[in-house]
Design an enzyme around this catalytic site. Sequence first.
Site, PDB file in Angstrom:
ATOM      1  N   ASP A  44       0.709  -1.328   0.032  1.00  0.00           N
ATOM      2  CA  ASP A  44       0.018   0.142   0.108  1.00  0.00           C
ATOM      3  C   ASP A  44       0.957   1.209  -0.012  1.00  0.00           C
ATOM      4  O   ASP A  44       0.784   2.335   1.022  1.00  0.00           O
ATOM      5  CB  ASP A  44      -0.962  -0.094   1.119  1.00  0.00           C
ATOM      6  CG  ASP A  44      -1.741  -1.249   1.449  1.00  0.00           C
ATOM      7  OD1 ASP A  44      -2.084  -1.972   0.467  1.00  0.00           O
ATOM      8  OD2 ASP A  44      -1.725  -1.625   2.900  1.00  0.00           O
ATOM      9  N   GLU A 203     -11.106  -1.068  -3.354  1.00  0.00           N
ATOM     10  CA  GLU A 203     -10.704  -0.319  -2.479  1.00  0.00           C
ATOM     11  C   GLU A 203      -9.554   0.467  -3.116  1.00  0.00           C
ATOM     12  O   GLU A 203      -9.313   0.404  -4.217  1.00  0.00           O
ATOM     13  CB  GLU A 203     -10.069  -1.323  -1.454  1.00  0.00           C
ATOM     14  CG  GLU A 203      -8.881  -2.263  -1.967  1.00  0.00           C
ATOM     15  CD  GLU A 203      -8.371  -3.314  -0.951  1.00  0.00           C
ATOM     16  OE1 GLU A 203      -9.191  -3.462  -0.090  1.00  0.00           O
ATOM     17  OE2 GLU A 203      -7.489  -4.071  -1.295  1.00  0.00           O
TER      18      GLU A 203
END
Length: 327
Positions: A44, A203
């Site tokens: 991420d 997401e």
Amino acid sequence: MRSIPFSVFLLLLGTWLSGPARAQRWPADTLHAPAAALPGLYADPHLAAFGSTYYLYPTTDGIAGWGATSFTCWSSKDLVKWTNEGVILDLPRDLTWAARNAWAPAIATKGGKYYFYYSAAQSIGVAVADRPTGPFKDPLGKPLVAKSQFRGQMIDPMVLVDDDGSAYLYWGQGQCHAVKLNPDMVSFDPAAVIEFKPPGYNEGSFVFKRQGKYYLMWSEYDTRDPRYSVAYATAASPLGPFTKATKNPVLKGRGVVKGAGHHSVLQVPGTDQWVVAFHRFHIPDGNGYNRETCLAPLRFDAQGNILPVDVFEPVKPTKIKAAGKRR
């Protein structure tokens, strides 16, 4: 010379096609991907540039259930050599409302302060510092967006500071949320939150602006799925409405690269050169809990469409030029 039975010939041929001989016929780039940008397991990644330095803010990976409890910061002068600046936010030490599940950070700057947005205990928090390397402090003593406050999961924050200084917060798993932040960067009007879900959205939303156009990007599928990939949509305003591009995904795995997604995008200051940071399954034995951070060039066509990212193309050493004028 005695001939072999045809059935034996077919067996030998099948073995040859499925064995090392066939592997040698694969394109080389399906076998040898560029090295990860950071050593170890990180996911991420949020890539940013402040002054003459690049910074990476990742999730610490390699923990079942994504149970990390702190965030680190990494710095570089050229996008290639990275230095670990250490822990910038430790949940058990620095927060009173969460102690684990430190995920998917983002950073923005305004008024000489640095605002660090992050997921913790399925909520979204914000911390503030005077430097991009921290130390960061919690100004609220509670989440900025609380678990179950809106539909979907309250994770994966991202903030865009527009040309006029207005800041916009984006977040959500299963549902995308967007809202204009108050000038303090640590509050917003809950009644002003916009909820929407682009086709395929899961997401990891990320928004940037180029040549007057706003790009909303997100990850599709689940991060544990080898098909994890990135798609995008565009709009004329930071809050949409966003229209999904016809050619998607623009970032996906190939060959030994699996699960390429949950990215961020950076414009090299003073240029129209762009870089995408993303994670992939650790090579060769990774999965959704064992991921590594990578960088690659991001390009556009003449109409402003994002071109497919080559996950086998490494970034070249690129320094930030002094006093560069942003285009």
